[in-house]
Scaffold this active site. Structure first.
Site, mmCIF file in Angstrom:
data_model
loop_
_atom_site.group_PDB
_atom_site.id
_atom_site.type_symbol
_atom_site.label_atom_id
_atom_site.label_comp_id
_atom_site.label_asym_id
_atom_site.label_seq_id
_atom_site.Cartn_x
_atom_site.Cartn_y
_atom_site.Cartn_z
ATOM 1 N N ASP A 1 -2.976 4.704 -2.477
ATOM 2 C CA ASP A 1 -3.992 5.338 -1.639
ATOM 3 C C ASP A 1 -4.389 6.708 -2.198
ATOM 4 O O ASP A 1 -3.524 7.489 -2.616
ATOM 5 C CB ASP A 1 -3.385 5.514 -0.239
ATOM 6 N N HIS B 1 -11.045 -2.264 3.840
ATOM 7 C CA HIS B 1 -10.964 -1.860 5.253
ATOM 8 C C HIS B 1 -11.727 -0.571 5.541
ATOM 9 O O HIS B 1 -11.749 -0.118 6.682
ATOM 10 C CB HIS B 1 -9.485 -1.700 5.622
ATOM 11 N N ASP B 2 -12.294 0.063 4.526
ATOM 12 C CA ASP B 2 -13.066 1.300 4.712
ATOM 13 C C ASP B 2 -14.574 1.066 4.571
ATOM 14 O O ASP B 2 -15.359 1.984 4.783
ATOM 15 C CB ASP B 2 -12.675 2.344 3.649
ATOM 16 N N GLU C 1 -6.524 4.054 -5.882
ATOM 17 C CA GLU C 1 -7.808 4.291 -5.214
ATOM 18 C C GLU C 1 -8.336 5.657 -5.627
ATOM 19 O O GLU C 1 -7.722 6.680 -5.360
ATOM 20 C CB GLU C 1 -7.624 4.247 -3.688
ATOM 21 N N ASP D 1 0.861 -1.171 0.000
ATOM 22 C CA ASP D 1 0.000 0.000 0.000
ATOM 23 C C ASP D 1 0.903 1.228 0.000
ATOM 24 O O ASP D 1 1.746 1.372 0.885
ATOM 25 C CB ASP D 1 -0.860 -0.033 1.274
HETATM 26 O O1 TEU Z 1 -9.245 6.141 1.912
HETATM 27 C C1 TEU Z 1 -9.652 7.275 1.211
HETATM 28 C C2 TEU Z 1 -10.896 7.850 1.588
HETATM 29 O O2 TEU Z 1 -11.323 8.770 0.918
HETATM 30 C C3 TEU Z 1 -11.606 7.301 2.766
HETATM 31 O O3 TEU Z 1 -11.250 7.983 3.902
HETATM 32 C C4 TEU Z 1 -13.027 7.392 2.554
HETATM 33 O O4 TEU Z 1 -13.443 8.713 2.402
HETATM 34 C C5 TEU Z 1 -13.752 6.816 3.691
HETATM 35 O O5 TEU Z 1 -13.080 5.724 4.183
HETATM 36 C C6 TEU Z 1 -15.077 6.358 3.222
HETATM 37 O O6 TEU Z 1 -15.561 5.453 4.102
HETATM 38 C C7 TEU Z 1 -7.901 5.877 2.006
HETATM 39 C C8 TEU Z 1 -7.674 4.686 2.892
HETATM 40 O O7 TEU Z 1 -8.241 3.553 2.310
HETATM 41 C C9 TEU Z 1 -8.221 5.004 4.252
HETATM 42 O O8 TEU Z 1 -8.160 3.907 5.117
HETATM 43 C C10 TEU Z 1 -7.436 6.157 4.798
HETATM 44 O O9 TEU Z 1 -8.004 6.578 6.001
HETATM 45 C C11 TEU Z 1 -7.407 7.333 3.839
HETATM 46 O O10 TEU Z 1 -7.164 6.957 2.495
HETATM 47 C C12 TEU Z 1 -6.300 8.285 4.213
HETATM 48 O O11 TEU Z 1 -5.068 7.712 3.916
#
Ligand code: TEU
Ligand code: CA
Length: 541
Positions: free
Chosen positions: A199, A315-316, A241, A98
């Site tokens: 990311d 994970h989000d 992403e 990542d």
């Molecule tokens: O996620 C990007 C992101 O935009 C997320 O924060 C999203 O808005 C949110 O999770 C929606 O549920 C990435 C990573 O996957 C996330 O884990 C990180 O917190 C974020 O970037 C910052 O690096």
């Protein structure tokens, strides 16, 4: 379309903190992952996407990196990481790292330097604007709530952070920043890494003064430079992403001749249960027709140029079986159905840890249950705005990222076999019924269904390269489509709901895979679909 190894690969995402703890400190680690390679091998995946394992103060669970070259002591050592890469390679599994390139931790040495003085050589690695305590540079907001600008006492200026204030945004305009990043990416390539997940890569071209967050004017220029300076011409798989991508933008990233990335994660279909113009917390019932049309649009638009990634979870995101399946009576049937819908499409499928055993959302009951900064900030922000406790909790239960971050459920022993100590985060109490050990003992488990889907992709070109055509687009219950390759035609027919329903087509179908008992050959004229029934069949004459 050019054949590539990553097109018939299946990726498995590991969230290291919650996968397997080898040393009883309650935190999953690299040696824990090493001890479970046999399991991933059994499942049949090809690539492990590892969420960040670098040193980090953990304001955002590792997405705030303080050293891009190291391994966080809580996860192990660089030696452990090298062993993991080697052992994976011995098992024909590649590691995808990542890369968090939009921001660093505020404890990264670059930022410690940068914040110390306006004339520090690292100052321009980040984004600073003048202002005073009462005047923020502009009204841009952070994805985790509040202003995107944080006042820094030492120099009396503000810095930009699109996420936590401990995640200052890097200034990609600065060519030294870019050079540092190319160097770091090459370091991981030299260590044997075969893939990268980038990311929030759509934010690197930001223009804060014009309030441009995603898809800035220089974004693709930077990606082409990255490609040239790092993974281009090396056999490496990349996925960006991109929350802000539509299909036109998707093509810019993933058309091979543009030499940027192989594919992106786009999130259009993952917003099918969110009020338009609102935030993810603004819930509405699933718009099933929109969901199907959005998937179909991406399938069609990227058919000739570019490539799709296929995922329900990460994970989000909340657990898909709780979100759009049925995590009670039909948990097994609906988890298999959702897997069928996804793995039948054209693209590279991604499985998030625990999805393959049908892990569910967590039964949160109050704000103390959450660990994630995003959830906690939202709670207090909405409280202040006057939302009811009930509505806030409803949104959090449905969408909080913590749903995905509970420890992996290995067996029904102490803390689901995740740790012999006290886990950093609660184990879902349903681990006694949902765990790997039970799944491996039951030949009808969700696990073995995923195993079959993965094998099917390996053995059938039609699933990888066949064309896609959405069927019965207006049907309110059925998600069905056809895949075609030369003379061969496969149908993927799924009842997305509990209600019985009927699917009509002509001819006969030879069953390839289903989540219910089936005859070997079925008549397609009138198929009565049971709750969450899923069928993959070949059309025969
Ligand atoms: O996620 C990007 C992101 O935009 C997320 O924060 C999203 O808005 C949110 O999770 C929606 O549920 C990435 C990573 O996957 C996330 O884990 C990180 O917190 C974020 O970037 C910052 O690096
Ligand atoms: Ca540990």
């Amino acid at each position: 379309m050019e054949e590539k190894w990553w097109k018939n690969s299946v990726v498995y995402q590991i969230y290291p903190r919650s996968f397997c703890d080898s040393n009883r400190d309650g935190i999953g680690d690299i040696n824990g992952i090493r001890s479970k390679l046999w399991y991933l091998k059994e499942l049949g995946i090809d690539i492990i996407w590892l969420s960040p394992v670098y040193p980090s103060p953990n304001a955002d669970n590792g997405y705030d990196i303080s050293d891009y070259y190291g391994i966080s002591p809580e996860f192990g050592t660089l030696e452990d990481m090298k062993k993991l890469i080697q052992e994976c390679e011995n098992n024909d599994i590649h590691i995808m790292m990542d890369l968090v390139l939009n921001h660093t931790s505020d404890e990264h040495p670059w930022f410690l330097e940068a914040k110390s003085a306006t004339d520090n050589p690292y100052r321009e690695y980040y984004i600073w604007r003048k202002g005073d305590i009462d005047h923020v540079p502009n009204d841009m907001t952070s994805c985790f709530g509040g202003s995107a600008w944080e006042y820094s006492q030492q120099t009396g200026e503000y810095y930009l952070h699109f996420f936590h204030k401990k995640q200052p945004d890097l200034n990609w305009e600065n060519k030294n920043v870019r050079a540092e990043i190319w160097k770091m990416i090459n370091y991981w390539i030299d260590l044997g890494v075969k893939g990268f997940r980038l990311d929030v890569i759509d934010m690197i071209g930001k223009v804060p003064d014009l309030k441009i967050k995603e898809n800035g004017p220089k974004l693709h220029e930077y990606l082409q430079e990255m490609n040239k300076k790092t993974f281009g011409n090396k056999d490496i798989v990349t996925v960006g992403e991109c929350w802000g991508a539509d299909t036109e933008i998707g093509k810019l990233y993933s058309s091979p001749e543009r030499k940027e990335l192989n594919m992106i994660f786009q999130f259009e279909q993952m917003q099918s249960d969110q009020i338009e113009g609102g935030e993810k917390w603004d819930l509405k019932p699933l718009d099933f027709i929109y969901l199907k049309n959005t998937f179909a649009k991406w399938q069609k638009e990227l058919a000739e140029c570019g490539w799709n990634s296929l995922f329900w979870n990460n994970h989000d995101l909340p657990r898909i079986v709780s979100r759009w399946g049925n995590d009670k009576k039909y948990r097994v049937e609906s988890a298999k159905m959702l897997a069928t819908v996804l793995h039948g499409m054209k693209g590279t499928p991604y499985i998030y840890q625990g999805e393959e055993i049908g892990m569910t959302n967590y039964p949160f009951s109050n704000i103390e249950d959450f660990a994630d900064v995003e959830a906690i900030n939202m709670y207090y922000e909405r409280k202040q705005k006057g939302y009811s406790q009930e509505s806030i909790m409803k949104s959090l239960c449905a969408k909080a990222r913590d749903n995905a971050r509970t420890p992996m459920q290995w067996d029904n022993s102490h803390e689901a076999g995740f740790t012999e100590g006290k886990p950093w985060y609660h184990v879902n109490p349903n681990y006694t019924k949902i765990n790997v050990e039970m799944a491996l003992k039951d030949k009808n488990s969700i696990f073995y269904y995923y195993q079959k889907l993965i094998k099917l992709r390996k053995q059938n070109t039609i699933l990888v390269y066949g064309t896609f055509e959405l069927l019965c687009a207006e049907n309110k219950h059925i998600f069905a489509y056809a895949r075609q390759w030369n003379e061969k035609k496969w149908l993927i027919i799924c009842n997305f709901y509990e209600e019985l329903t009927t699917f009509e087509y002509s001819g006969k179908g030879k069953i390839i895979l289903s989540n219910y008992e089936q005859q070997e050959i079925i008549l397609l004229e009138q198929i009565k679909l049971r709750p969450y029934e899923a069928i993959i069949c070949e059309v025969i004459v």
